[in-house]
Scaffold this active site. Structure first.
Site, PDB file in Angstrom:
ATOM      1  N   ASN A   9       0.876  -1.179   0.000  1.00 25.03           N
ATOM      2  CA  ASN A   9       0.000   0.000   0.000  1.00 25.03           C
ATOM      3  C   ASN A   9       0.909   1.224   0.000  1.00 25.03           C
ATOM      4  OD1 ASN A   9      -1.760   2.071   0.484  1.00 25.03           O
ATOM      5  ND2 ASN A   9      -2.387   1.371   2.541  1.00 25.03           N
ATOM      6  N   TRP A  10       1.050   1.837  -1.178  1.00 28.91           N
ATOM      7  CA  TRP A  10       1.975   2.963  -1.290  1.00 28.91           C
ATOM      8  C   TRP A  10       1.477   4.202  -0.555  1.00 28.91           C
ATOM      9  CZ3 TRP A  10       4.265   3.435  -6.944  1.00 28.91           C
ATOM     10  CH2 TRP A  10       4.810   2.209  -7.313  1.00 28.91           C
ATOM     11  N   LYS A  11       0.192   4.231  -0.216  1.00 35.08           N
ATOM     12  CA  LYS A  11      -0.428   5.422   0.399  1.00 35.08           C
ATOM     13  C   LYS A  11      -0.175   6.636  -0.504  1.00 35.08           C
ATOM     14  CE  LYS A  11      -0.136   3.161   4.834  1.00 35.08           C
ATOM     15  NZ  LYS A  11      -0.095   3.246   6.295  1.00 35.08           N
ATOM     16  N   HIS A  96      -9.423   0.963   4.841  1.00 33.71           N
ATOM     17  CA  HIS A  96      -8.154   1.199   5.545  1.00 33.71           C
ATOM     18  C   HIS A  96      -8.400   2.127   6.735  1.00 33.71           C
ATOM     19  CE1 HIS A  96      -4.088   2.468   6.444  1.00 33.71           C
ATOM     20  NE2 HIS A  96      -3.700   1.362   5.837  1.00 33.71           N
ATOM     21  N   GLU A  98      -6.813   4.557   7.800  1.00 36.73           N
ATOM     22  CA  GLU A  98      -6.640   5.984   7.490  1.00 36.73           C
ATOM     23  C   GLU A  98      -7.903   6.541   6.823  1.00 36.73           C
ATOM     24  OE1 GLU A  98      -2.877   5.470   5.513  1.00 36.73           O
ATOM     25  OE2 GLU A  98      -2.049   4.864   7.441  1.00 36.73           O
ATOM     26  N   GLU A 168      -5.155  -4.967  10.454  1.00 35.53           N
ATOM     27  CA  GLU A 168      -4.141  -3.947  10.700  1.00 35.53           C
ATOM     28  C   GLU A 168      -4.456  -3.231  12.016  1.00 35.53           C
ATOM     29  OE1 GLU A 168      -2.145  -2.670   6.767  1.00 35.53           O
ATOM     30  OE2 GLU A 168      -3.904  -1.414   7.044  1.00 35.53           O
ATOM     31  N   GLY A 174       2.654   2.334  10.887  1.00 35.78           N
ATOM     32  CA  GLY A 174       3.584   3.451  10.750  1.00 35.78           C
ATOM     33  C   GLY A 174       4.257   3.842  12.055  1.00 35.78           C
ATOM     34  N   SER A 214       3.713  -2.116  10.350  1.00 43.38           N
ATOM     35  CA  SER A 214       5.165  -2.162  10.569  1.00 43.38           C
ATOM     36  C   SER A 214       5.802  -3.483  10.158  1.00 43.38           C
ATOM     37  CB  SER A 214       5.495  -1.818  12.030  1.00 43.38           C
ATOM     38  OG  SER A 214       5.012  -0.514  12.347  1.00 43.38           O
ATOM     39  N   GLY A 235       3.026  -1.007   4.379  1.00 44.53           N
ATOM     40  CA  GLY A 235       3.066   0.426   4.094  1.00 44.53           C
ATOM     41  C   GLY A 235       4.506   0.857   3.832  1.00 44.53           C
ATOM     42  N   GLY A 236       5.137   1.420   4.864  1.00 40.16           N
ATOM     43  CA  GLY A 236       6.476   2.008   4.724  1.00 40.16           C
ATOM     44  C   GLY A 236       7.485   1.142   3.971  1.00 40.16           C
TER      45      GLY A 236
HETATM   46  P1  13P Z   1       3.180   0.438   7.798  1.00 45.12           P
HETATM   47  O1  13P Z   1       3.710  -0.837   7.168  1.00 45.12           O
HETATM   48  O2  13P Z   1       3.881   1.664   7.335  1.00 45.12           O
HETATM   49  O3  13P Z   1       3.034   0.307   9.271  1.00 45.12           O
HETATM   50  O4  13P Z   1       1.671   0.599   7.214  1.00 45.12           O
HETATM   51  C1  13P Z   1       0.799  -0.467   7.260  1.00 45.12           C
HETATM   52  C2  13P Z   1      -0.408  -0.123   6.478  1.00 45.12           C
HETATM   53  O5  13P Z   1      -1.177   0.749   6.845  1.00 45.12           O
HETATM   54  C3  13P Z   1      -0.626  -0.843   5.224  1.00 45.12           C
HETATM   55  O6  13P Z   1      -1.909  -0.605   4.729  1.00 45.12           O
END
Ligand code: 13P
Length: 252
Positions: A9-11, A96, A98, A168, A174, A214, A235-236
């Site tokens: 997930n590149w966000k 998600h 977010e 999640e 994050g 994470s 994510g990251g």
């Molecule tokens: P991180 O891997 O940056 O914690 O993010 C997880 C995430 O929200 C994937 O959708």
């Protein structure tokens, strides 16, 4: 055996050039590394069409990060399921945390999106997970149960073959604070039990349940070694080709 599925997930990261570079890096890594997991990347809307072109001939799946549940019309700023299909998307991340916390998406909205995605032939990556306050209040299981149940209202057992669930925990996203493998496994098993009661044992056994929060190459092996953890939503660590593919390599 459920095949492991690693989705990135590149966000809100990478403009078009950044996306081209990252995809090229991922393809280079894929060519030289050995792994069995299925890969999916979910870039921002603006890079989807180019990503689709660049991924042709690879086994890497393409997904979007959101969509709206209406077909078309006066919904300024929104993107429909058929628009995503038209640029080559096979998957779409829905619900998600977010989207839930920053953009106020409710279980009901997410359910509408899931149903619309399925109707359009897109495969939802449906996210659930409790906040830190909810976990500390002992409500993690109740919250996850509510999200799973309400998000999947009027989804059929047959349609579940196209649904990936991502657990999640919001407190692990994050933050670098990863859930312990035991903590994650406990919730994954709980989600699978919930799927058994909603759709029967066969659907529950076959549904891919990813962990997100994470995930890095260093912790992927232990997390994904758990019985009910079938992959990761990253994510990251998906923003660098070597760490994204490192997770797939360590996924087992
Ligand atoms: P991180 O891997 O940056 O914690 O993010 C997880 C995430 O929200 C994937 O959708």
């Amino acid at each position: 055996m459920r095949r492991k599925v690693i989705a990135g997930n590149w966000k809100m990261n990478n403009d078009l050039n950044g996306a081209i570079n990252l995809i090229s890096g991922i393809k280079q890594e894929v060519a030289v590394k050995k792994f069995d997991a299925k890969l999916i990347i979910c870039p921002p809307f603006t890079s989807l069409e180019t990503a689709h072109e660049l991924l042709k001939g690879s086994n890497i799946g393409l997904g979007a990060q959101n969509m709206y549940f209406e077909e078309s019309g006066a919904f300024t700023g929104e993107i429909s399921a058929s628009m995503l299909k038209s640029v080559g998307c096979e998957y779409v991340i829905l619900g998600h945390s977010e989207r839930r916390t920053i953009f106020g998406e409710t279980d009901e909205i997410i359910n509408k999106k899931i149903k619309k995605a399925l109707l359009a032939g897109l495969k939802p990556i449906f996210c659930v997970g409790e906040t830190l306050d909810e976990r500390e209040a002992g409500a993690a299981f109740d919250v996850v149960k509510r999200q799973v149940k309400n998000g999947l209202v009027d989804v059929s057992a047959d349609e579940m073959a196209s649904v990936i669930i991502a657990y999640e925990p919001v407190w692990a996203i994050g933050t670098g604070k990863v859930a312990t493998p035991a903590q994650a496994q406990e919730v994954h098993a709980f989600i699978r039990a919930e799927l058994t009661s909603l759709f029967g044992e066969k659907v529950a056994e076959e549904t891919v349940i990813q962990y997100g929060g994470s995930v890095k190459p260093e912790n992927a092996g232990e997390l994904l070694g758990q019985k009910d953890i079938d992959g990761a939503l990253v994510g990251g660590a998906c923003l660098k080709a070597d760490s994204f593919i490192g997770i797939a390599v360590n996924a087992g």
